[in-house]
Motif scaffolding. Structure first.
Motif, PDB file in Angstrom:
ATOM      1  N   UNK A 256       0.834  -1.201   0.000  1.00  0.00           N
ATOM      2  CA  UNK A 256       0.000   0.000   0.000  1.00  0.00           C
ATOM      3  C   UNK A 256       0.872   1.256   0.000  1.00  0.00           C
ATOM      4  N   UNK A 257       0.492   2.221  -0.806  1.00  0.00           N
ATOM      5  CA  UNK A 257       1.243   3.471  -0.894  1.00  0.00           C
ATOM      6  C   UNK A 257       0.939   4.348   0.309  1.00  0.00           C
ATOM      7  N   UNK A 258       1.801   5.346   0.530  1.00  0.00           N
ATOM      8  CA  UNK A 258       1.728   6.169   1.722  1.00  0.00           C
ATOM      9  C   UNK A 258       0.394   6.903   1.828  1.00  0.00           C
ATOM     10  N   UNK A 259      -0.086   7.480   0.738  1.00  0.00           N
ATOM     11  CA  UNK A 259      -1.345   8.236   0.792  1.00  0.00           C
ATOM     12  C   UNK A 259      -2.516   7.349   1.192  1.00  0.00           C
ATOM     13  N   UNK A 260      -2.530   6.128   0.658  1.00  0.00           N
ATOM     14  CA  UNK A 260      -3.599   5.200   1.036  1.00  0.00           C
ATOM     15  C   UNK A 260      -3.492   4.827   2.504  1.00  0.00           C
ATOM     16  N   UNK A 261      -2.283   4.623   2.984  1.00  0.00           N
ATOM     17  CA  UNK A 261      -2.086   4.310   4.400  1.00  0.00           C
ATOM     18  C   UNK A 261      -2.670   5.402   5.288  1.00  0.00           C
ATOM     19  N   UNK A 262      -2.365   6.652   4.965  1.00  0.00           N
ATOM     20  CA  UNK A 262      -2.831   7.776   5.783  1.00  0.00           C
ATOM     21  C   UNK A 262      -4.344   7.906   5.711  1.00  0.00           C
ATOM     22  N   UNK A 368      -1.040  13.665  14.708  1.00  0.00           N
ATOM     23  CA  UNK A 368      -0.178  12.661  15.351  1.00  0.00           C
ATOM     24  C   UNK A 368      -0.231  11.345  14.582  1.00  0.00           C
ATOM     25  N   UNK A 369      -1.439  10.929  14.190  1.00  0.00           N
ATOM     26  CA  UNK A 369      -1.589   9.672  13.458  1.00  0.00           C
ATOM     27  C   UNK A 369      -0.923   9.746  12.089  1.00  0.00           C
ATOM     28  N   UNK A 370      -1.076  10.887  11.419  1.00  0.00           N
ATOM     29  CA  UNK A 370      -0.432  11.059  10.114  1.00  0.00           C
ATOM     30  C   UNK A 370       1.079  10.924  10.240  1.00  0.00           C
ATOM     31  N   UNK A 371       1.638  11.524  11.295  1.00  0.00           N
ATOM     32  CA  UNK A 371       3.088  11.425  11.527  1.00  0.00           C
ATOM     33  C   UNK A 371       3.506   9.993  11.832  1.00  0.00           C
ATOM     34  N   UNK A 372       2.734   9.302  12.686  1.00  0.00           N
ATOM     35  CA  UNK A 372       3.077   7.925  13.063  1.00  0.00           C
ATOM     36  C   UNK A 372       3.026   6.990  11.864  1.00  0.00           C
ATOM     37  N   UNK A 373       1.999   7.144  11.024  1.00  0.00           N
ATOM     38  CA  UNK A 373       1.874   6.293   9.839  1.00  0.00           C
ATOM     39  C   UNK A 373       3.028   6.565   8.870  1.00  0.00           C
ATOM     40  N   UNK A 374       3.356   7.837   8.685  1.00  0.00           N
ATOM     41  CA  UNK A 374       4.444   8.191   7.775  1.00  0.00           C
ATOM     42  C   UNK A 374       5.777   7.633   8.277  1.00  0.00           C
ATOM     43  N   UNK A 375       6.037   7.755   9.572  1.00  0.00           N
ATOM     44  CA  UNK A 375       7.285   7.236  10.137  1.00  0.00           C
ATOM     45  C   UNK A 375       7.375   5.721   9.966  1.00  0.00           C
TER      46      UNK A 375
END
Length: 475
Positions: A256-262, A368-375
């Motif tokens: 899954x790509x990053x945008x979909x993850x977020x 916070x969630x966006x940062x955690x998923x990206x990390x």
């Protein structure tokens, strides 16, 4: 002659010291192995079983009871929509005995059994507080369900992390055993060269010191492995011993790509939903304060009756006399708290402010969630590269060890160089173990944060199978 005597005397304490270290290391190793071999009631644990076994966790069972409590509370609030029925009986039965005396009138006596049942029905047709109370109970019930799911998913992730750590520590033990074998080989080679007259005592001492360090390191990894086992048993609430497949593998792939993850993570996150529910509760509480200044309309019906046996206030008591009567009253009632000095209006505004605060908490948690998923996603990609590079480093280090041994055997290199290459190989294997461990942790974290599934197949961004030999898909 004096030099020949002095040299053995100088080396004797050092040799005794090294021997004592070897004996102590051997005894320690045997003692630790004996302790770690104590097993009973063995349960086999697999990665796929964790989601089921974690349901036995005591903290999770406690939250399950809180969900049941919230469910009962919701049913209690919904019951306010229906009529209430009360039965009251004064005396079951009641006996009255007495005498009334008057000098100018005949004396009157009383001897009577009586019962006074009454039946009251009340039905709130319009209750300004009822709707808010039901909405609050519904929101609290949903929050309790979400909290249970949040804790369950957190426990599953934590248990999987401990499982990966348990597997990693086993691989660390195998790596240390491999290094120990290399050190033993180096010591044997050093002794053989010394006996042949082409080696030095210093090289033997250096090899023995390295062997002692490797033995101690192996014991430390064994203890660490046992501690990780205890930690895994604790979160799974397992009383006996456990065993598992200790082979460390990639648990899957993340396609899954990053945008979909977020986007998926923000849409499905239960903590965000709880904040929206908390905001809804605050708004319902605000409305309940306004409802206290609205009229309450209800229907009531009261049926009362009296049954008697005996006589009351009579000159002559007739014990067989009996009687009864009843009255039924039905009414439409109206109650309205018109003015309270503005108290409810201020409380209403206070709760609205609380609801507004939840909106900012919601936006902050999204960040916070966006940062955690990206990390987690970026660290996953980093560990993919680490796995590939560490595998290449292992192959290169193996060849370096082989060549350094050949150079040492023919006398153009030193044992120090061999030991350095051994450590490089051990470190390369350790890097690979850590990279796989962190890779698995990252995938579990992404699955927890995004609610997406881990794939068993590896595809590129266009959903095509990857055939590159240097890819994580083909290691």
């Amino acid at each position: 002659m004096l030099k020949r005597v002095i040299n053995p005397i100088l080396f004797l304490p050092l040799a005794l010291s090294i021997n004592s270290v070897n004996v102590l290391s051997s005894e320690t190793k045997n003692y630790i192995d004996n302790v770690l071999e104590e097993k009973r009631n063995i349960t086999f644990i697999d990665y796929q079983d964790i989601e089921k076994i974690v349901l036995n966790n005591q903290e999770l069972k406690s939250l399950q009871n809180l969900v049941a409590s919230a469910s009962f509370n919701l049913s209690s609030q919904i019951a306010k929509r229906y009529p209430s029925l009360d039965l009251q009986v004064n005396g079951l039965p009641k006996y009255v005995a007495g005498k009334k005396y008057n000098s100018k009138l005949p004396t009157l006596k009383t001897s009577q059994f009586s019962a006074n049942p009454s039946l009251n029905i009340k039905w709130n047709l319009i209750d300004p507080l009822r709707g808010s109370e039901i909405n609050i109970a519904k929101a609290n019930y949903k929050i309790a369900e979400n909290n249970y799911e949040i804790k369950k998913k957190d426990l599953i992730q934590e248990a999987r992390m401990r499982f990966h750590k348990y597997q990693k520590s086993y691989q660390d033990i195998q790596n240390k055993k491999f290094t120990l074998d290399l050190s033993m080989t180096s010591l044997e080679n050093a002794k053989a060269k010394l006996d042949a007259g082409i080696g030095t005592k210093f090289e033997v001492l250096e090899a023995e010191a390295q062997l002692s360090r490797d033995k101690q390191s192996l014991n430390e990894k064994k203890v660490e492995h046992e501690i990780n086992k205890i930690s895994l048993k604790e979160i799974l609430n397992i009383k006996g011993d456990i065993e598992s497949n200790n082979e460390q593998n990639l648990i899957g792939f993340w396609n899954n790509r990053l945008n979909k993850n977020i986007n998926e993570g923000l849409e499905n996150n239960l903590s965000l939903k709880n904040l929206l529910l908390q905001k809804s509760i605050k708004n319902s509480q605000a409305n309940s304060f306004l409802g206290q200044n609205k009229p309450n309309i209800y229907i009531s019906n009261s049926l009362s009756s009296t049954f008697t046996k005996g006589d009351a206030l009579s000159e002559v008591i007739d014990s067989e006399e009996s009687g009864s009567n009843y009255t039924n009253t039905i009414s439409l009632n109206f109650a309205w708290n018109i003015f309270d000095g503005g108290q409810n209006k201020k409380s209403y505004k206070s709760k609205l402010s609380d609801a507004e605060a939840e909106k900012y908490a919601y936006e902050n948690l999204k960040n916070v969630l966006t940062t955690s998923i990206s990390k987690a996603y970026l660290n996953l990609k980093l560990n993919e590269e680490k796995i590939i590079s560490s595998l290449k480093e292992i192959e290169s280090s193996k060849e370096s060890v082989r060549l350094s041994r050949l150079r040492y055997d023919v006398g153009i290199s030193t044992l120090k160089d061999v030991l350095v290459r051994q450590n490089e190989l051990s470190n390369a294997k350790s890097k690979n173990i850590n990279a796989i461990y962190n890779y698995n942790l990252n995938i579990d974290e992404l699955a927890r944060l995004t609610f997406l599934d881990i794939s068993k197949n590896c595809f590129d961004i266009n959903n095509n199978e990857i055939k590159d030999t240097d890819s994580i898909c083909n290691i």
